[in-house]
Design an enzyme around this catalytic site. Structure first.
Site, mmCIF file in Angstrom:
data_model
loop_
_atom_site.group_PDB
_atom_site.id
_atom_site.type_symbol
_atom_site.label_atom_id
_atom_site.label_comp_id
_atom_site.label_asym_id
_atom_site.label_seq_id
_atom_site.Cartn_x
_atom_site.Cartn_y
_atom_site.Cartn_z
ATOM 1 N N ASN A 1 0.800 -1.225 0.000
ATOM 2 C CA ASN A 1 0.000 0.000 0.000
ATOM 3 C C ASN A 1 0.833 1.277 0.000
ATOM 4 O O ASN A 1 0.397 2.306 -0.520
ATOM 5 C CB ASN A 1 -0.986 0.006 1.177
ATOM 6 C CG ASN A 1 -0.314 -0.161 2.523
ATOM 7 O OD1 ASN A 1 0.779 -0.711 2.632
ATOM 8 N ND2 ASN A 1 -0.976 0.298 3.567
ATOM 9 N N PRO B 1 10.495 -5.859 -1.081
ATOM 10 C CA PRO B 1 9.202 -5.247 -1.383
ATOM 11 C C PRO B 1 8.160 -6.304 -1.716
ATOM 12 O O PRO B 1 8.492 -7.444 -2.037
ATOM 13 C CB PRO B 1 9.513 -4.371 -2.605
ATOM 14 C CG PRO B 1 10.671 -5.050 -3.267
ATOM 15 C CD PRO B 1 11.475 -5.675 -2.156
ATOM 16 N N GLY C 1 2.646 -5.781 7.148
ATOM 17 C CA GLY C 1 1.872 -6.730 6.359
ATOM 18 C C GLY C 1 0.657 -7.217 7.121
ATOM 19 O O GLY C 1 0.242 -6.623 8.124
ATOM 20 N N GLU D 1 4.336 -4.653 12.215
ATOM 21 C CA GLU D 1 3.240 -3.698 12.063
ATOM 22 C C GLU D 1 2.221 -4.375 11.160
ATOM 23 O O GLU D 1 2.391 -4.413 9.943
ATOM 24 C CB GLU D 1 3.760 -2.385 11.477
ATOM 25 C CG GLU D 1 2.765 -1.244 11.611
ATOM 26 C CD GLU D 1 1.844 -1.124 10.414
ATOM 27 O OE1 GLU D 1 0.677 -1.568 10.548
ATOM 28 O OE2 GLU D 1 2.253 -0.617 9.365
ATOM 29 N N LEU D 2 1.173 -4.916 11.784
ATOM 30 C CA LEU D 2 0.270 -5.813 11.074
ATOM 31 C C LEU D 2 -1.111 -5.172 10.890
ATOM 32 O O LEU D 2 -1.295 -3.996 11.152
ATOM 33 C CB LEU D 2 0.178 -7.138 11.835
ATOM 34 C CG LEU D 2 1.534 -7.788 12.161
ATOM 35 C CD1 LEU D 2 1.339 -9.081 12.942
ATOM 36 C CD2 LEU D 2 2.352 -8.016 10.901
ATOM 37 N N CYS E 1 -3.660 0.949 6.649
ATOM 38 C CA CYS E 1 -3.895 0.045 7.789
ATOM 39 C C CYS E 1 -4.618 0.730 8.938
ATOM 40 O O CYS E 1 -5.303 0.065 9.715
ATOM 41 C CB CYS E 1 -2.578 -0.560 8.262
ATOM 42 S SG CYS E 1 -1.342 0.656 8.735
ATOM 43 N N GLU F 1 -11.037 -7.168 8.399
ATOM 44 C CA GLU F 1 -10.406 -6.015 7.768
ATOM 45 C C GLU F 1 -10.714 -6.035 6.271
ATOM 46 O O GLU F 1 -10.433 -7.001 5.571
ATOM 47 C CB GLU F 1 -8.893 -6.040 7.986
ATOM 48 C CG GLU F 1 -8.190 -4.819 7.398
ATOM 49 C CD GLU F 1 -6.678 -4.830 7.630
ATOM 50 O OE1 GLU F 1 -6.061 -3.753 7.555
ATOM 51 O OE2 GLU F 1 -6.129 -5.925 7.873
#
Length: 478
Positions: free
Chosen positions: A151, A175, A227, A249-250, A283, A382
């Protein structure tokens, strides 16, 4: 014309050992415009070896010298701002304005990290015995791995690489396979900035083999991931083999809570901007609205009026909301919406894939669902797309119960003028970030982290920098 890119390992541009390739699509058209190496275990080993070779000498440089290299990278990004913005539109699908902001954010992240070179602190503590001194130093981990989501392909690199390098680490960038081009072009800027070979490396690829080989290599000592929860859990299991440090960082499922005393007009504007920014692929976006019954009609009417102006459009011309990045995302979003409608949600507008001039590519219409319930798929899961369900609630306690019952806890929005509720939410709302009467934002000197399944560690600010260093205690007799 399809452009071919290579990986960047040890200061050299190389193909994958297996000579395999990944095709990269423009999400607005579905057309292949580039290809990158599909790396495997041999390429992962080469990248880690190159990073390890550079590790010791880079760590011995004074932090201000490491920072100078970051400033040079920032200078390169400024010179080529328009070029990188167009690349982001081409491979990720965000609008040109949003892409320009992403380039600017990347520069801010890396500049902030460079400025921290003179703020890396240790501790001097008294010893228990005479003629002794106790010190605690902060030292780099060594070889680190940055795994980035699709994103924000460029900003996530800056967010990870800046603090990693200024702290004295070297890094391998991985990436997302859907958005590898910006990272490859970024490494060209790294090369032009003159960083020593191996300090920054980039490998591209799909599948678990490459990721597992990078994560489980015993020389990889710290891993930073942005992710999904599922991906973070898999990486954590692999990292456990060598007890590598983790920053995860999910995903999250941010509620947008609107209580009866809220500024309705301001809340409506914030809800629409946050939900449809980057086609909903943020996110910390509001994933659902939880609005108190007594103001639900007013809020819903105003939101529908405002959201109706949000249309699909050519992202390169800033004409409207762009496509989502991958075909799989369109499939998932459509399935969630259909499941919620089957459960009784009312479709206010949207709810369809792109048609007409938007029939090709990965388009999904901006969508609002009414009469949603907390158990419905678009509320419970989500979405990560341009869909906003609205749930009517009885009050603050019900909103708190819905929010805290979720297994994740990345962010939440709360709109109320009641200061006692403010303070109660700070203590009881189980999430890493709370926006109080505030729309979506992220400052480089804040801290971006999740609670529960939304992650470990975090990024940004002094606490983010701290995550790229380990402590070394020294007991000295003199």
């Amino acid at each position: 014309m399809v452009k071919t890119y290579k990986c960047f390992i040890g200061g050299q541009w190389v193909e994958a050992a297996g000579r395999d390739w990944i095709e990269v699509e423009n999400p607005a058209t579905g057309e292949v415009f580039a290809r990158v190496p599909d790396c495997g275990t041999e390429d992962a080993a080469r990248a880690v070896e190159a990073a390890e070779t550079a590790r010791a000498s880079w760590a011995l440089l004074p932090p201000v010298e490491r920072a100078d290299y970051l400033y040079r990278i920032c200078d390169g990004l400024r010179r080529e701002r328009d070029h990188f913005a167009k690349l982001l539109v081409l491979e990720q699908g965000k609008t040109l304005d949003e892409a320009g902001f992403e380039v600017d954010d990347t520069i801010r992240y890396m500049s902030y990290a460079a400025e921290a070179a003179r703020r890396i602190q240790g501790e001097i503590l008294p010893a228990d015995a005479p003629g002794e001194q106790l010190f605690i130093f902060r030292v780099p981990y060594g070889v680190t791995l940055g795994i980035c989501a699709y994103n924000y392909p460029l900003a996530l690199i800056g967010r990870k690489l800046g603090p990693a390098l200024v702290a004295g680490n070297v890094m391998i960038l991985k990436p997302h396979e859907a958005t590898p081009i910006t990272g490859s072009e970024f490494c060209r800027i790294v090369e032009e900035a003159g960083l020593p070979p191996g300090v920054v490396n980039l490998v591209t690829g799909t599948g678990a083999a490459l990721g597992t080989a990078l994560v489980e290599n015993p020389l990889t000592r710290m891993i930073s991931v942005t992710g999904s929860i599922r991906a973070g859990q898999a990486i954590a299991r692999s990292a456990a083999k060598n007890l590598a440090a983790l920053s995860l960082e999910l995903g999250g499922n941010a509620p947008f809570i609107v209580l009866k005393d809220a500024d309705i007009d301001a809340a409506v504007e914030a809800a629409v901007v946050a939900r449809f920014a980057n086609a909903g692929q943020v996110c910390i976006c509001n994933e659902s609205v939880l609005v108190e019954e007594s103001v639900a009609d007013e809020f819903t009417e105003k939101l529908l009026e405002r959201a109706a102006s949000v249309k699909l459009g050519d992202p390169m011309r800033n004409e409207g909301v762009g496509p989502v990045t991958t075909h799989a995302s369109v499939e998932r979003i459509d399935a969630l919406v259909k499941a919620s409608i089957a459960q009784g949600a009312e479709l206010a507008f949207g709810g369809e894939r792109g048609s007409g001039s938007f029939a090709k590519g990965h388009w999904y219409e901006p969508t609002v669902l009414l009469n949603a319930e907390a158990s419905m798929k678009t509320v419970a899961d989500e979405i990560f797309g341009p869909v906003l369900p609205i749930v009517r609630i009885g009050g603050y306690e019900e909103a708190l119960s819905i929010a805290n019952s979720r297994p994740d806890g990345l962010s939440a929005y709360l709109w109320t003028r009641d200061s006692s509720i403010f303070m109660d939410a700070v203590k009881r709302l189980e999430t890493g970030t709370i926006f109080l009467n505030k729309g979506i934002v992220g400052y480089v000197n804040g801290f971006h982290n999740g609670h529960k399944l939304s992650g470990l560690g975090g990024e940004d600010g002094t606490h983010g920098l701290e995550g790229y260093m380990q402590k070394r205690t020294v007991y000295m007799a003199y």
